[in-house]
Scaffold this motif. Structure first.
Motif, PDB file in Angstrom:
ATOM      1  N   ASN A 290       2.912 -14.344  17.509  1.00 21.77           N
ATOM      2  CA  ASN A 290       1.657 -13.922  18.122  1.00 21.77           C
ATOM      3  C   ASN A 290       0.491 -14.649  17.470  1.00 21.77           C
ATOM      4  OD1 ASN A 290       2.849 -11.955  19.838  1.00 21.77           O
ATOM      5  ND2 ASN A 290       3.016 -10.573  18.091  1.00 21.77           N
ATOM      6  N   VAL A 291      -0.550 -14.909  18.247  1.00 22.17           N
ATOM      7  CA  VAL A 291      -1.771 -15.467  17.682  1.00 22.17           C
ATOM      8  C   VAL A 291      -2.289 -14.468  16.643  1.00 22.17           C
ATOM      9  CG1 VAL A 291      -4.167 -16.089  18.184  1.00 22.17           C
ATOM     10  CG2 VAL A 291      -2.347 -16.767  19.755  1.00 22.17           C
ATOM     11  N   GLY A 292      -2.639 -14.971  15.479  1.00 22.41           N
ATOM     12  CA  GLY A 292      -3.126 -14.114  14.401  1.00 22.41           C
ATOM     13  C   GLY A 292      -2.063 -13.745  13.383  1.00 22.41           C
ATOM     14  N   ASP A 293      -0.794 -14.039  13.658  1.00 16.37           N
ATOM     15  CA  ASP A 293       0.265 -13.752  12.682  1.00 16.37           C
ATOM     16  C   ASP A 293       0.089 -14.626  11.450  1.00 16.37           C
ATOM     17  OD1 ASP A 293       1.481 -11.882  14.286  1.00 16.37           O
ATOM     18  OD2 ASP A 293       3.172 -13.154  14.871  1.00 16.37           O
ATOM     19  N   LEU A 294       0.342 -14.036  10.286  1.00 15.02           N
ATOM     20  CA  LEU A 294       0.331 -14.770   9.025  1.00 15.02           C
ATOM     21  C   LEU A 294       1.764 -15.220   8.769  1.00 15.02           C
ATOM     22  CD1 LEU A 294      -1.354 -15.617   6.522  1.00 15.02           C
ATOM     23  CD2 LEU A 294      -0.634 -13.460   5.466  1.00 15.02           C
TER      24      LEU A 294
ATOM     25  N   TYR B  47      -0.306  -8.771   6.633  1.00 15.88           N
ATOM     26  CA  TYR B  47      -1.628  -9.055   6.096  1.00 15.88           C
ATOM     27  C   TYR B  47      -1.921  -8.163   4.893  1.00 15.88           C
ATOM     28  CZ  TYR B  47      -3.437 -12.160   9.692  1.00 15.88           C
ATOM     29  OH  TYR B  47      -3.676 -13.233  10.496  1.00 15.88           O
ATOM     30  N   GLN B  48      -2.536  -8.779   3.867  1.00 21.97           N
ATOM     31  CA  GLN B  48      -3.022  -8.033   2.719  1.00 21.97           C
ATOM     32  C   GLN B  48      -4.459  -7.570   2.958  1.00 21.97           C
ATOM     33  OE1 GLN B  48      -0.908  -7.428   0.052  1.00 21.97           O
ATOM     34  NE2 GLN B  48       0.550  -8.351   1.462  1.00 21.97           N
ATOM     35  N   GLY B  49      -5.145  -8.241   3.881  1.00 18.03           N
ATOM     36  CA  GLY B  49      -6.516  -7.886   4.212  1.00 18.03           C
ATOM     37  C   GLY B  49      -7.550  -8.786   3.581  1.00 18.03           C
ATOM     38  N   ASN B  50      -7.138  -9.648   2.638  1.00 20.72           N
ATOM     39  CA  ASN B  50      -8.114 -10.511   1.969  1.00 20.72           C
ATOM     40  C   ASN B  50      -7.902 -11.993   2.280  1.00 20.72           C
ATOM     41  OD1 ASN B  50      -5.744 -10.880   0.587  1.00 20.72           O
ATOM     42  ND2 ASN B  50      -6.630 -10.656  -1.457  1.00 20.72           N
ATOM     43  N   GLU B  51      -7.088 -12.316   3.294  1.00 21.32           N
ATOM     44  CA  GLU B  51      -6.853 -13.710   3.651  1.00 21.32           C
ATOM     45  C   GLU B  51      -8.053 -14.272   4.410  1.00 21.32           C
ATOM     46  OE1 GLU B  51      -3.027 -11.568   3.358  1.00 21.32           O
ATOM     47  OE2 GLU B  51      -4.725 -11.280   4.680  1.00 21.32           O
ATOM     48  N   LYS B  52      -8.439 -15.489   4.043  1.00 24.25           N
ATOM     49  CA  LYS B  52      -9.524 -16.177   4.736  1.00 24.25           C
ATOM     50  C   LYS B  52      -9.012 -17.513   5.242  1.00 24.25           C
ATOM     51  CE  LYS B  52     -13.678 -14.575   2.355  1.00 24.25           C
ATOM     52  NZ  LYS B  52     -14.783 -14.999   1.489  1.00 24.25           N
TER      53      LYS B  52
END
Length: 196
Positions: free
Chosen positions: A145-149, A181-186
């Protein structure tokens, strides 16, 4: 003009992207024909193959392999066109040389490819600005999916600049893990890619 198995395309712009605008003036950044980094990879489809199914249509923009518009020197030093060359404005392209296509102002990835944007490296002891072999899916063939890490195998990425974003084209089969996601990925996009 129609081809039996190949797409027929015309370059968007010149064959090489050798010039950058800097403060209203033109700067020539490359004068060599053999450097693949400055070869134009964007084209517009003139016709689709007679044989075979495709989602790509006439007038779609496409991102191509760098050898389509490239010139080279043979063993005698004679300058030659690629085998895709028909004339200066017309080239034939095999389906596996198209890596991305734009339909209704949205990029789509053909089967077998995902496009991944690298993420910033959070390790303060590492000199690299981006985390190795990890990124966020921007364009997909539907496998992810678009947005997958995701994580992918080393040496499996190929760099492109698409709409002023540096992205890696990665074969879907080389994506080995989907992270939570950890929430801090940029997202990491170097300044040189943003200049157009």
């Amino acid at each position: 003009m129609k081809s039996v198995y190949n797409f027929v395309v015309t370059p968007v712009g010149q064959r090489y992207n050798n010039v950058k605008k800097v403060e209203g003036k033109e700067l020539i950044v490359n004068t060599e024909i053999f450097n693949h980094e400055h070869v134009n990879r964007r084209a517009k489809v003139i016709s689709t193959p007679i044989i075979g199914e495709t989602d790509i249509e006439i007038n779609n923009d496409v991102i191509l392999h760098h050898n389509v518009f490239r010139r080279w020197h043979d063993v005698r030093g004679v300058e030659k066109n690629s085998k895709s060359y028909f004339n200066e404005d017309t080239y034939t392209v095999q389906p596996d040389q198209i890596f991305l296509y734009k339909k209704f102002d949205k990029w789509h990835s053909p089967k077998g490819f995902c496009w991944v944007q690298p993420i910033e490296n959070k390790d303060k002891y590492n000199v690299s600005n981006e985390q190795d072999n990890v990124g966020i899916v921007k364009y997909t063939d539907g496998t992810f999916n678009v947005g997958d890490l995701v994580g992918f195998e080393p040496f499996s990425k190929y760099e492109f600049v698409i709409d002023n974003q540096r992205l890696y084209r990665v074969y879907t089969k080389f994506i080995t893990i989907k992270y939570e996601y950890q929430g801090n990925e940029k997202e990491y996009n170097p300044s040189w890619a943003q200049g157009g």
